[in-house]
Each structure stands twice: as C-alpha cells, then as structure tokens.
Design a protein around this motif. Structure first.
Motif, PDB file in Angstrom:
ATOM      1  N   MET A  34       1.058  -1.054   0.082  1.00  0.00           N
ATOM      2  CA  MET A  34       0.071   0.163  -0.149  1.00  0.00           C
ATOM      3  C   MET A  34       0.814   1.336   0.059  1.00  0.00           C
ATOM      4  O   MET A  34       2.097   1.085   0.348  1.00  0.00           O
ATOM      5  CB  MET A  34      -0.822  -0.115   1.183  1.00  0.00           C
ATOM      6  N   GLY A  35       0.271   2.303  -0.364  1.00  0.00           N
ATOM      7  CA  GLY A  35       0.951   3.577  -0.461  1.00  0.00           C
ATOM      8  C   GLY A  35       0.123   4.692  -0.330  1.00  0.00           C
ATOM      9  O   GLY A  35      -1.125   4.721  -0.445  1.00  0.00           O
ATOM     10  N   TRP A  36       0.945   5.758   0.062  1.00  0.00           N
ATOM     11  CA  TRP A  36       0.334   7.072   0.053  1.00  0.00           C
ATOM     12  C   TRP A  36       0.949   7.963  -1.030  1.00  0.00           C
ATOM     13  O   TRP A  36       2.156   7.944  -0.965  1.00  0.00           O
ATOM     14  CB  TRP A  36       0.582   7.733   1.459  1.00  0.00           C
ATOM     15  N   PHE A  37       0.020   8.942  -1.525  1.00  0.00           N
ATOM     16  CA  PHE A  37       0.638   9.783  -2.580  1.00  0.00           C
ATOM     17  C   PHE A  37      -0.268  11.226  -2.038  1.00  0.00           C
ATOM     18  O   PHE A  37      -1.162  11.136  -1.446  1.00  0.00           O
ATOM     19  CB  PHE A  37       0.189   9.526  -3.988  1.00  0.00           C
ATOM     20  N   ALA A  97      -3.496   4.361  -1.753  1.00  0.00           N
ATOM     21  CA  ALA A  97      -3.375   3.219  -3.110  1.00  0.00           C
ATOM     22  C   ALA A  97      -3.087   2.017  -2.858  1.00  0.00           C
ATOM     23  O   ALA A  97      -2.341   1.813  -1.916  1.00  0.00           O
ATOM     24  CB  ALA A  97      -2.818   3.985  -4.219  1.00  0.00           C
ATOM     25  N   ARG A  98      -3.645   1.016  -3.444  1.00  0.00           N
ATOM     26  CA  ARG A  98      -3.332  -0.495  -3.229  1.00  0.00           C
ATOM     27  C   ARG A  98      -2.111  -0.558  -4.490  1.00  0.00           C
ATOM     28  O   ARG A  98      -2.529  -0.234  -5.573  1.00  0.00           O
ATOM     29  CB  ARG A  98      -4.413  -1.383  -3.567  1.00  0.00           C
ATOM     30  N   GLY A  99      -1.059  -1.299  -4.187  1.00  0.00           N
ATOM     31  CA  GLY A  99      -0.093  -1.368  -5.159  1.00  0.00           C
ATOM     32  C   GLY A  99      -0.066  -2.816  -5.607  1.00  0.00           C
ATOM     33  O   GLY A  99      -0.463  -3.787  -4.860  1.00  0.00           O
ATOM     34  N   LYS A 100       0.246  -2.899  -7.048  1.00  0.00           N
ATOM     35  CA  LYS A 100       0.438  -4.151  -7.742  1.00  0.00           C
ATOM     36  C   LYS A 100       1.904  -4.642  -7.349  1.00  0.00           C
ATOM     37  O   LYS A 100       2.038  -5.943  -7.248  1.00  0.00           O
ATOM     38  CB  LYS A 100       0.516  -4.100  -9.062  1.00  0.00           C
ATOM     39  N   LYS A 101       2.607  -4.042  -6.785  1.00  0.00           N
ATOM     40  CA  LYS A 101       3.991  -4.207  -6.374  1.00  0.00           C
ATOM     41  C   LYS A 101       4.411  -3.164  -5.418  1.00  0.00           C
ATOM     42  O   LYS A 101       3.875  -1.986  -5.180  1.00  0.00           O
ATOM     43  CB  LYS A 101       4.897  -4.493  -7.416  1.00  0.00           C
ATOM     44  N   PHE A 102       5.442  -3.432  -4.285  1.00  0.00           N
ATOM     45  CA  PHE A 102       6.036  -2.402  -3.553  1.00  0.00           C
ATOM     46  C   PHE A 102       6.566  -1.432  -4.471  1.00  0.00           C
ATOM     47  O   PHE A 102       7.794  -1.997  -5.241  1.00  0.00           O
ATOM     48  CB  PHE A 102       6.701  -3.174  -2.731  1.00  0.00           C
ATOM     49  N   SER A 103       6.337  -0.058  -4.524  1.00  0.00           N
ATOM     50  CA  SER A 103       6.692   0.800  -5.498  1.00  0.00           C
ATOM     51  C   SER A 103       6.447   2.160  -4.989  1.00  0.00           C
ATOM     52  O   SER A 103       5.887   2.277  -4.217  1.00  0.00           O
ATOM     53  CB  SER A 103       6.117   0.492  -6.868  1.00  0.00           C
ATOM     54  N   ASP A 104       7.572   2.948  -5.697  1.00  0.00           N
ATOM     55  CA  ASP A 104       7.021   4.418  -5.705  1.00  0.00           C
ATOM     56  C   ASP A 104       6.571   5.251  -6.862  1.00  0.00           C
ATOM     57  O   ASP A 104       6.501   6.170  -7.012  1.00  0.00           O
ATOM     58  CB  ASP A 104       8.300   5.084  -5.043  1.00  0.00           C
ATOM     59  N   GLU A 106       3.700   5.727  -9.311  1.00  0.00           N
ATOM     60  CA  GLU A 106       2.191   5.685  -9.292  1.00  0.00           C
ATOM     61  C   GLU A 106       1.362   4.731 -10.376  1.00  0.00           C
ATOM     62  O   GLU A 106       0.589   4.307 -10.064  1.00  0.00           O
ATOM     63  CB  GLU A 106       1.622   7.155 -10.012  1.00  0.00           C
ATOM     64  N   ALA A 107       2.008   4.430 -11.415  1.00  0.00           N
ATOM     65  CA  ALA A 107       1.498   3.495 -12.412  1.00  0.00           C
ATOM     66  C   ALA A 107       1.483   1.823 -11.554  1.00  0.00           C
ATOM     67  O   ALA A 107       0.828   1.076 -12.520  1.00  0.00           O
ATOM     68  CB  ALA A 107       2.333   3.660 -13.650  1.00  0.00           C
ATOM     69  N   GLU A 108       2.111   2.003 -10.803  1.00  0.00           N
ATOM     70  CA  GLU A 108       2.280   0.488 -10.147  1.00  0.00           C
ATOM     71  C   GLU A 108       1.112   0.489  -9.069  1.00  0.00           C
ATOM     72  O   GLU A 108       0.766  -0.552  -8.428  1.00  0.00           O
ATOM     73  CB  GLU A 108       3.590   0.253  -9.539  1.00  0.00           C
ATOM     74  N   TYR A 109       0.110   1.190  -9.021  1.00  0.00           N
ATOM     75  CA  TYR A 109      -1.020   1.333  -8.151  1.00  0.00           C
ATOM     76  C   TYR A 109      -2.337   1.309  -8.807  1.00  0.00           C
ATOM     77  O   TYR A 109      -2.396   2.092  -9.690  1.00  0.00           O
ATOM     78  CB  TYR A 109      -0.799   2.511  -7.037  1.00  0.00           C
TER      79      TYR A 109
END
Length: 122
Positions: A34-37, A97-104, A106-109
């Motif tokens: 998961m991530g924050w933007f 956002a939910r990630g398809k992979k652990f990433s920074d 945006e397109a991976e969410y």
C-alpha cells in the motif's frame, strides 16, 4: 477490486501533526503493498510513502523521511500516515492506494481512494 476510504485530513498550523487513515474493503488487504500519494494544487500527484503487505519494509519520499511514519493493521484492514512537523509545502490532497507491487511509481498502483485534504497554515 478494493475500495479505499481516507480520513483524517484537516487544517493545521505549521509544526503541527495529523494522522491520516485509510480503510480498505472488498478484497484481501493483507497481501497487498500500500502507499500514500499527494497532489498539490496545480501540480502532479507525487509519491509519499509505501509499505509492504506485512510491514516488513517501508519507503519514503525524501520530503517525508524523518518526519512521517507509515503503518498498517492488517487485522483491521487499515493503513495510517502519521505526519509530524508539517509545513505549508505539505498542503495537498492525500490519497491512499493499493499497489500491484511495492513501489514509488504511481503506475504500479491500481486502486485509489477519493483523497483527503491537508492544509498547513504558516
């Protein structure tokens, strides 16, 4: 499909703190990074922080590192962002956002909340 709802935004003075929360529903939460933007007015959305599905690893943008902490509680399907030492430059809409992979990146969410406004006054 996962549904994400953010809360906790508001108006705070410079130097203050806020804690953002994100509640997930609709699918298994504990297997997803998961991530924050955030997106400031007139600017592109940018990465803030990310956390692995099991909280083993977290990663921060340079603007957040040392001031903020990302965390999650898989039992409650929630993620949080504790923001300390807020500055006027942190004013933005914050998205989880939910990630398809652990990433920074945006397109991976692929699933996003509606956002919560954070305004920091000087």
């Amino acid at each position: 499909q996962v549904q994400l709802v953010e809360s906790g935004g508001g108006l705070v003075q410079a130097g203050g703190s806020l804690r953002l929360s994100c509640v997930a529903s609709g699918r298994t939460f504990n297997s997803d990074p998961m991530g924050w933007f955030r997106q400031a007015l007139g600017k592109e959305r940018e990465f803030v922080a990310a956390i692995m599905h099991n909280s083993s690893v977290s990663y921060y943008a340079s603007s957040a590192r040392g001031r903020w902490t990302i965390s999650r509680d898989n039992a409650k399907s929630t993620m949080s962002l504790q923001m300390n030492s807020l500055e006027p430059e942190d004013t933005a809409v914050y998205y989880c956002a939910r990630g398809k992979k652990f990433s920074d990146i945006e397109a991976e969410y692929d699933s996003w909340g509606q956002g919560t406004q954070v305004t920091v006054s000087s």
